[in-house]
Design a protein around this motif. Structure first.
Motif, short mmCIF file in Angstrom:
data_model
loop_
_atom_site.label_atom_id
_atom_site.label_comp_id
_atom_site.label_asym_id
_atom_site.label_seq_id
_atom_site.Cartn_x
_atom_site.Cartn_y
_atom_site.Cartn_z
N GLY A 1 -9.77 -31.77 -14.26
CA GLY A 1 -10.05 -30.63 -13.35
C GLY A 1 -10.01 -29.43 -14.15
O GLY A 1 -9.97 -29.49 -15.41
N LYS A 2 -10.07 -28.34 -13.57
CA LYS A 2 -9.89 -27.04 -14.08
C LYS A 2 -8.68 -26.60 -14.65
O LYS A 2 -7.71 -26.93 -13.93
N ALA A 3 -8.37 -26.18 -15.80
CA ALA A 3 -7.02 -25.77 -16.37
C ALA A 3 -6.80 -24.50 -15.57
O ALA A 3 -5.55 -24.13 -15.53
N GLU A 4 -7.83 -23.54 -15.19
CA GLU A 4 -7.30 -22.32 -14.45
C GLU A 4 -7.97 -22.03 -13.21
O GLU A 4 -9.03 -22.73 -12.96
#
Lengths: 535, 295
Positions: free
Chosen positions: A275-278
């Motif tokens: 997934g997205k880190a941010e």
């Protein structure tokens, strides 16, 4: 011998753990089938009734929804039963198996139970084998229980062979989904993924046969849901489709077990996407969080409500002749309203159904607040300078938007399919008005839920009883000969039924007022009470 | 001015008093340990401090404001990690950390990146795949990256491995060096001993002891293991010596802190070959209190 014993022991554990769910599922499936079979002669007392029904079932829109009807032109009760019931009972059986098999494969693995079992001197594949075999038998037995007594009821044209084929067809579709879910549990590495993939397959198979049944026989034959219809119970009693399905099941089961043998615990064959880190910039408020968490389920619900509207709309063309010829359905509708043309009455009834059905996701969204509280996740938000007022308002706002979206998508479904069926006889604005007048009633339900969450949180789920009551009292009120004041106990009973009734805004205003008051009280009570300790 | 002040707090669940009149004071720049067994009332106290629960009696003030009615103002200056960090299964760890920081209105991200690296967390994974320890890391990173004046941490190291526990302790020391106040509940005793300036011990909803580790240590006994050339025949008759055991020629016994000098003199006279004196751990403190009550 010892190995067999371990398999047998695992199967016993599974049966014991699931005995209640298996019992509830089977009883519901069986009693529903019996109920319809028994009702058949009463639903269609005369030749004319039967003719009206079969005419509707021969309509392409209905064929794409329910599958083909066999045995014409002189249809028997058995043929109609198979055409009306088989596909949706089959889907129900598939859903049961997807849920229960996922539970014993990926869910048990996520909970660490499979690890516990594998640490014992047991072959790696035993838990999966036990699950597949147990549920294979469960489906066989359900099919037989549905089939054999169906014959014993001695309903005209429902003979022994036909009833057994009917039951075994359900077994076959069930067994295929046992194996498919077992296979998906090897591909995906989470129970959510397994459920998602399996339901995706179910939806895909349904779509394939919906398109195939009106345009391409081959496409239908590739889909298990299409293939099962070709056993033609009570008409041809063909065993070939069932044999193919059983062989396919063995093959899929074999593949699942060999993949299970090859993979690591907790791993899957599909690549895990990171997934997205941010977080995206929208994820910065309680409302942003709700949107992020709920958008998928919102889209699925909007599509479901659209399909509901469309499936009703698709029969609008035949509804005149059908309702005039069928005394029971006619009664059901004229109880909703005695004025107006038959088609207007029918449309008025559809508005209620869409409104009631569209309330489910709305209440779901509000009840999420309570669920988050019980899971101890509200603490994260509240301990970070989010007021409870803002928190609850965010959930309510989302619920309001959901209610509007549902009424639009239901109206669109009804209009798109209905307009086609009636060759342009519908007016979209009229349809939309018909569903929108129910919004104040839905908002009343929102208000009541807020009241429960604020004041008696433990009873929050009681709102479902109220919705069920609303449905029964309004939809079946006339059929059950309930007194007139009973539907008035529900907010939906205070809404004018367009296009038959004329619109009075006083009713809407009162509902909106009640909704506003209950929401304000609910929010202020929620801000004043303790949050529950996480369970 | 105290950062946190709890006076005669009472919290009941139905008729059951989960908290029965406790008093606490956390001073600015202090690391305060809140110790007790499970079910003693630690989490209930913390939830009352955060305004998640409403007190039935007494007073809870944070930054001299009321914990219930001024909750939101207070929370702007607080960072909190619950004991059981439950997260949303389809958000990634990174998304959750960002959300948590943004809800506090925090812009500065430098600390976040440093902490993610320090705690060695893969923030691209969905929360459903995280172990308990990793969920705890998400909670800790979000809290420790926050610019707050008071950090409230409920059992912060449960689920962390010893290496990460060290990282956590370093972070706490850093915060302390910056002059922040920290309120730490735990039953992992070693970490509290090393970190805390003062501790309170809570049991059955009541605080039974408050003080610095040094002040509390007098209540306890040391555990002594000793081997001597001459047999210690009268050891169990010395004042303050208890639970004497003899195993393979090694005597093991407990000594009241007050009596340790006299006991040592006695041992020295018997030609010590080997001696080990273990300081009291908080386990001993617990035992001491439970023992006292049972007696």
């Amino acid at each position: 011998m010892l190995k067999d014993n371990k398999l047998f022991m695992m199967m016993k554990v599974i049966l014991r753990k699931d005995r209640v769910s298996i019992l509830v599922w089977s009883l519901s499936l069986i009693s529903f089938t019996f109920y319809v079979a028994i009702a058949m002669p009463y639903l269609f007392p005369s030749e004319a009734d039967l003719m009206a029904m079969t005419q509707m079932l021969e309509n392409p829109a209905m064929i794409s929804m329910l599958g083909p009807i066999y045995g014409g032109p002189d249809y028997t009760f058995g043929a109609i039963m198979a055409a009306e019931m088989l596909i949706f009972t089959g889907i129900a059986v598939a859903v049961m198996n997807i849920l229960l098999v996922t539970k014993h494969t990926r869910r048990d693995e996520e909970d660490g139970l499979i690890e516990l079992i594998q640490s014992l001197p047991v072959k790696k594949t035993i838990p999966l084998k036990a699950t597949l075999i147990t549920y294979g038998f469960v489906n066989l037995i359900i099919g037989l229980i549905i089939g054999i007594p169906l014959e014993l009821m001695h309903i005209e044209s429902m003979d022994m062979m036909g009833s057994i084929v009917y039951g075994l067809t359900l077994s076959a579709i069930g067994i295929i989904f046992v194996m498919l879910t077992g296979l998906m549990a090897q591909l995906s590495s989470s129970s959510r993924g397994t459920l998602g993939l399996s339901f995706l397959l179910l939806g895909l198979f349904y779509m394939m046969r919906a398109i195939g049944d009106i345009s391409s026989e081959a496409l239908s034959l590739v889909s298990p849901l299409g293939l099962m219809m070709r056993s033609k119970p009570y008409v041809d009693n063909s065993l070939i489709p069932l044999t193919i399905m059983i062989f396919a099941s063995f093959f899929i089961g074999y593949v699942a077990i060999s993949l299970n043998m090859k993979r690591d615990l907790d791993a899957g064959f599909l690549p895990q996407k990171n997934g997205k880190a941010e977080a995206s910039k929208y994820l910065s408020s309680p409302f942003g969080l709700i949107v992020k968490l709920q958008k998928n389920s919102l889209v699925i619900w909007a599509i479901t409500v659209f399909i509901l509207g469309a499936s009703y709309g698709s029969i609008l063309g035949d509804v005149d002749s059908f309702l005039e010829n069928n005394s029971m359905y006619g009664q059901l509708i004229s109880n909703i309203n005695e004025n107006g043309s038959v088609i207007d009455q029918f449309v008025a009834m559809l508005h209620v159904v869409i409104a009631l059905f569209g309330t489910i996701p709305v209440l779901n969204m509000i009840l999420k607040l309570r669920k988050e509280e019980k899971k101890g996740r509200l603490e994260h938000l509240i301990s970070r300078s989010v007021t409870r007022n803002k928190l609850m308002t965010s959930y309510l706002t989302f619920a309001f938007l959901t209610s509007i979206l549902m009424s639009i998508s239901g109206a669109m479904g009804l209009f798109v399919a209905g307009n086609q069926a009636t060759q342009g006889g519908l007016n979209f604005v009229k349809i939309l008005e018909g569903t929108w007048v129910y919004l104040p009633a839905v908002w009343g339900m929102i208000g009541l839920s807020s009241l429960l969450i604020g004041i008696i949180p433990k009873w929050t789920k009681g709102i479902w009883f109220y919705l069920t009551f609303s449905f029964i009292s309004i939809y079946f009120g006339g059929l059950l000969k309930l007194p007139d004041w009973v539907p008035k106990l529900s907010p939906y009973g205070h809404v004018p039924q367009l296009p038959v009734d004329s619109y009075h805004f006083t009713g809407s205003l009162i509902l909106i007022f009640i909704s506003a008051i209950t929401i304000v009280i609910g929010i202020s009570a929620f801000s004043r009470r303790d949050l529950d300790n996480p369970a | 001015m105290n950062v946190l002040e709890v006076k005669d707090l009472v919290k009941k669940y139905g008729d059951f008093p989960a908290i029965n009149g406790i008093n606490l004071e956390v001073k600015p720049g202090e690391v305060y340990g809140f110790i007790g067994p499970n079910g003693a009332g630690k989490t209930t106290t913390i939830r009352t401090v955060l305004g998640i629960l409403k007190a039935n009696g007494g007073e809870v003030k944070v930054f001299e404001q009321d914990a219930w009615s001024d909750a939101v103002k207070i929370h702007e200056r607080i960072a909190y990690v619950p004991g059981d960090v439950n997260l949303w299964s389809n958000l990634t760890g990174g998304e959750v950390i960002d959300l948590f920081l943004r809800l506090r209105g925090q812009k500065n991200q430098d600390k976040k990146y440093k902490l993610i690296e320090k705690f060695d967390l893969d923030v691209t994974k969905k929360c459903r795949t995280y172990s308990k320890g990793n969920r705890q890391k998400v909670g800790l990173i979000a809290a420790l990256a926050s610019e707050a004046d008071l950090y409230i941490l409920d059992e912060p190291t449960s689920g962390l491995d010893p290496l990460m526990e060290r990282v956590f302790q370093e972070c706490i020391m850093d915060l302390k060096a910056e002059g922040k106040s920290i309120f730490l509940s735990s039953h992992i005793l070693s970490e509290v001993e090393q970190l805390c300036d003062r501790i309170s011990i809570i049991k059955n909803g009541k605080i039974i002891e408050t003080g610095s580790m040094k002040e509390l240590r007098h209540l306890t006994r040391s555990l002594v293991s000793v081997k001597t050339k001459l047999p210690l025949e009268q050891i169990d008759q010395l004042e303050g010596v208890k639970d004497v055991r003899l195993e393979d020629g090694v005597y093991q016994f407990q000594v009241d802190a007050k009596q340790i000098g006299e006991v040592m003199t006695y041992l020295a006279n018997h030609q010590i070959e080997y001696i080990e004196n273990m300081p009291p751990t908080l386990e001993d403190l617990f035992m001491h209190h439970y023992g006292k009550e049972e007696a």
